[in-house]
Motif scaffolding. Structure first.
Motif, short mmCIF file in Angstrom:
data_model
loop_
_atom_site.label_atom_id
_atom_site.label_comp_id
_atom_site.label_asym_id
_atom_site.label_seq_id
_atom_site.Cartn_x
_atom_site.Cartn_y
_atom_site.Cartn_z
N GLU A 1 0.82 -1.21 0.00
CA GLU A 1 0.00 0.00 0.00
C GLU A 1 0.85 1.26 0.00
OE1 GLU A 1 -2.53 -0.31 3.39
OE2 GLU A 1 -3.33 -2.27 2.80
N THR A 2 2.00 1.21 0.70
CA THR A 2 2.85 2.38 0.84
C THR A 2 4.31 1.97 0.71
OG1 THR A 2 1.26 3.33 2.41
CG2 THR A 2 3.43 4.37 2.29
N VAL A 3 5.09 2.81 0.04
CA VAL A 3 6.54 2.60 -0.05
C VAL A 3 7.23 3.67 0.80
CG1 VAL A 3 8.56 2.48 -1.54
CG2 VAL A 3 6.33 1.69 -2.39
N TYR A 4 8.10 3.24 1.69
CA TYR A 4 8.95 4.14 2.48
C TYR A 4 10.35 4.06 1.89
CZ TYR A 4 5.29 4.27 6.08
OH TYR A 4 4.10 4.44 6.75
N ASN A 5 10.78 5.12 1.23
CA ASN A 5 12.07 5.10 0.55
C ASN A 5 13.11 5.89 1.34
OD1 ASN A 5 14.27 5.79 -1.35
ND2 ASN A 5 13.00 4.68 -2.81
N TYR A 6 14.12 5.18 1.85
CA TYR A 6 15.21 5.76 2.62
C TYR A 6 16.49 5.75 1.78
CZ TYR A 6 12.62 5.38 7.09
OH TYR A 6 11.72 5.51 8.12
N SER A 7 16.45 6.34 0.62
CA SER A 7 17.61 6.35 -0.27
C SER A 7 18.00 7.78 -0.61
CB SER A 7 17.30 5.59 -1.56
OG SER A 7 16.88 4.27 -1.31
N TRP A 8 19.30 7.99 -0.81
CA TRP A 8 19.79 9.27 -1.30
C TRP A 8 21.15 9.06 -1.94
CZ3 TRP A 8 18.78 8.79 4.08
CH2 TRP A 8 19.91 8.58 4.87
N PRO A 9 21.56 9.96 -2.85
CA PRO A 9 22.83 9.82 -3.55
C PRO A 9 24.02 9.75 -2.59
CG PRO A 9 21.47 11.43 -4.66
CD PRO A 9 20.77 11.11 -3.37
N SER A 10 24.97 8.89 -2.91
CA SER A 10 26.23 8.71 -2.15
C SER A 10 26.02 8.16 -0.75
CB SER A 10 27.02 10.03 -2.08
OG SER A 10 27.39 10.44 -3.38
N ASN A 11 24.87 7.56 -0.50
CA ASN A 11 24.65 6.92 0.80
C ASN A 11 25.64 5.77 0.97
OD1 ASN A 11 23.48 6.45 3.25
ND2 ASN A 11 21.61 5.53 2.45
N SER A 12 25.99 5.48 2.22
CA SER A 12 26.96 4.43 2.51
C SER A 12 26.26 3.20 3.09
CB SER A 12 27.99 4.94 3.52
OG SER A 12 27.42 5.00 4.81
N PHE A 13 26.96 2.08 3.07
CA PHE A 13 26.41 0.86 3.67
C PHE A 13 26.31 1.00 5.18
CE2 PHE A 13 26.83 -3.92 4.46
CZ PHE A 13 25.48 -4.13 4.26
N ASP A 14 27.23 1.75 5.79
CA ASP A 14 27.13 2.03 7.22
C ASP A 14 25.79 2.69 7.54
OD1 ASP A 14 29.50 0.95 8.07
OD2 ASP A 14 30.59 2.85 8.11
N SER A 15 25.42 3.68 6.74
CA SER A 15 24.16 4.38 6.98
C SER A 15 22.97 3.47 6.74
CB SER A 15 24.06 5.62 6.09
OG SER A 15 24.87 6.66 6.59
N VAL A 16 23.05 2.64 5.70
CA VAL A 16 21.96 1.70 5.44
C VAL A 16 21.74 0.79 6.63
CG1 VAL A 16 21.29 -0.30 4.04
CG2 VAL A 16 22.16 1.76 2.93
#
Length: 235
Positions: free
Chosen positions: A39-54
Motif C-alpha cells: 500500500e505504501t513505499v517508504y524510501n530511505y535512499s539518497w545519492p552517495s549513501n553508505s552501507f554504514d548508513s543503510v
C-alpha cells in the motif's frame, strides 16, 4: 501475494533514489511494490549513501515495522563510502513515501540520521582503507551475516541486494565462511544477478557518458533487473 504486504521499505543510495534517471513507476523498487501489492513505499535512499548508513537506518527504524506484513529491500551501495558526524549539526535527511499509484504523498524527517553525513572516496588516493577491497568486502559480509541472522529471527520478508559490482569471490580462508554464508543465503543477491552485473554489456545506463557502466539505469535496465533477478526471489 498481492494482499499479503502492507508496506515496502527501501534502503539504498542513488540507484534506488526516486527520479534519478528513471521515473518512480519504472524503478525496480516500485515494480517490486506493485508485485507485492504494498500500500505504501517508504524510501530511505539518497545519492552517495553508505552501507554504514543503510545498516544504521534498517536497525534504528525497526520500531516502525510490522514484521508480518512489511517487505524490505536493503541495498548495498559501493563500499568506498563512510558515514561520519557532520560539522553541520543541522544536516537532515528525509524518508519519502509513495502510494501504489507512484504518487509521493509525504516526506518524513529521519531523526536517526540527523547530524550525520556520507563521504565518498572514489577518487581519493589517500583513502588507504579502500586500496584493497578484500578486507572492506569481508567486513561488509560480516555485517550482512549478522543482518541476515537478525532479520531471519524476526521472520522478516526481505531481500539484501548488491547495487554495485560483484564482490570478490576469493576462496582465501580469511573470508571463506562469510562468503559462503552471504553468497548462498536465499534472501541475498550479492554476486551474479546484481543491479550492475545483470545489465552489464546489455542495457547501457542512462548517464553512461558520465559514469560508464557504473551509471544509473532508465526504465529498460530497471525492468530487466526486476524481471530477471528480483522477481524470481519474490516467488
Amino acid at each position: 501475494m498481492s494482499n499479503k504486504y502492507r508496506n515496502l521499505w527501501v534502503f539504498g543510495d542513488s540507484y534506488s533514489t526516486p527520479n534519478i534517471c528513471v521515473d518512480v513507476k519504472d524503478s525496480f523498487w516500485f515494480l517490486t511494490a506493485q508485485a507485492l501489492g504494498a500500500e505504501t513505499v517508504y524510501n530511505y535512499s539518497w545519492p552517495s549513501n553508505s552501507f554504514d548508513s543503510v545498516l544504521h537506518l534498517v536497525t534504528s527504524e525497526s520500531e516502525k515495522y510490522d514484521w508480518e506484513r512489511d517487505f524490505f529491500i536493503i541495498g548495498i551501495p559501493p563500499l568506498t563510502r563512510l558515514t561520519v558526524v557532520s560539522k553541520d549539526s543541522t544536516r537532515a535527511y528525509h524518508c519519502r513515501l509513495f502510494d501504489l499509484d507512484g504518487k509521493e504523498i509525504e516526506q518524513q524527517m529521519i531523526l536517526s540520521h540527523h547530524g550525520l553525513q556520507n563521504l565518498s572516496f572514489y577518487k581519493d588516493p589517500t583513502a588507504i582503507r579502500f586500496e584493497d577491497p578484500a578486507w572492506t568486502e569481508i567486513q561488509a559480509l560480516r555485517s550482512i551475516f549478522l543482518l541476515n541472522a537478525w532479520l531471519d529471527s524476526k521472520r522478516a520478508n526481505y531481500l539484501i541486494i548488491n547495487l554495485s559490482k560483484n564482490f570478490l569471490q576469493d576462496e582465501a580462508s580469511t573470508g571463506k565462511f562469510l562468503m559462503n554464508q552471504g553468497f548462498n543465503h536465499p534472501r541475498n543477491i550479492i554476486v551474479g544477478d546484481t543491479y550492475y552485473n545483470i545489465n552489464l554489456n546489455i542495457n547501457k545506463p542512462t548517464d553512461f557518458d558520465e559514469y560508464g557502466w557504473n551509471g544509473h539505469h532508465g526504465a529498460k535496465g530497471n525492468r530487466y533487473f526486476f524481471e530477471n533477478s528480483l522477481k524470481l526471489k519474490l516467488m
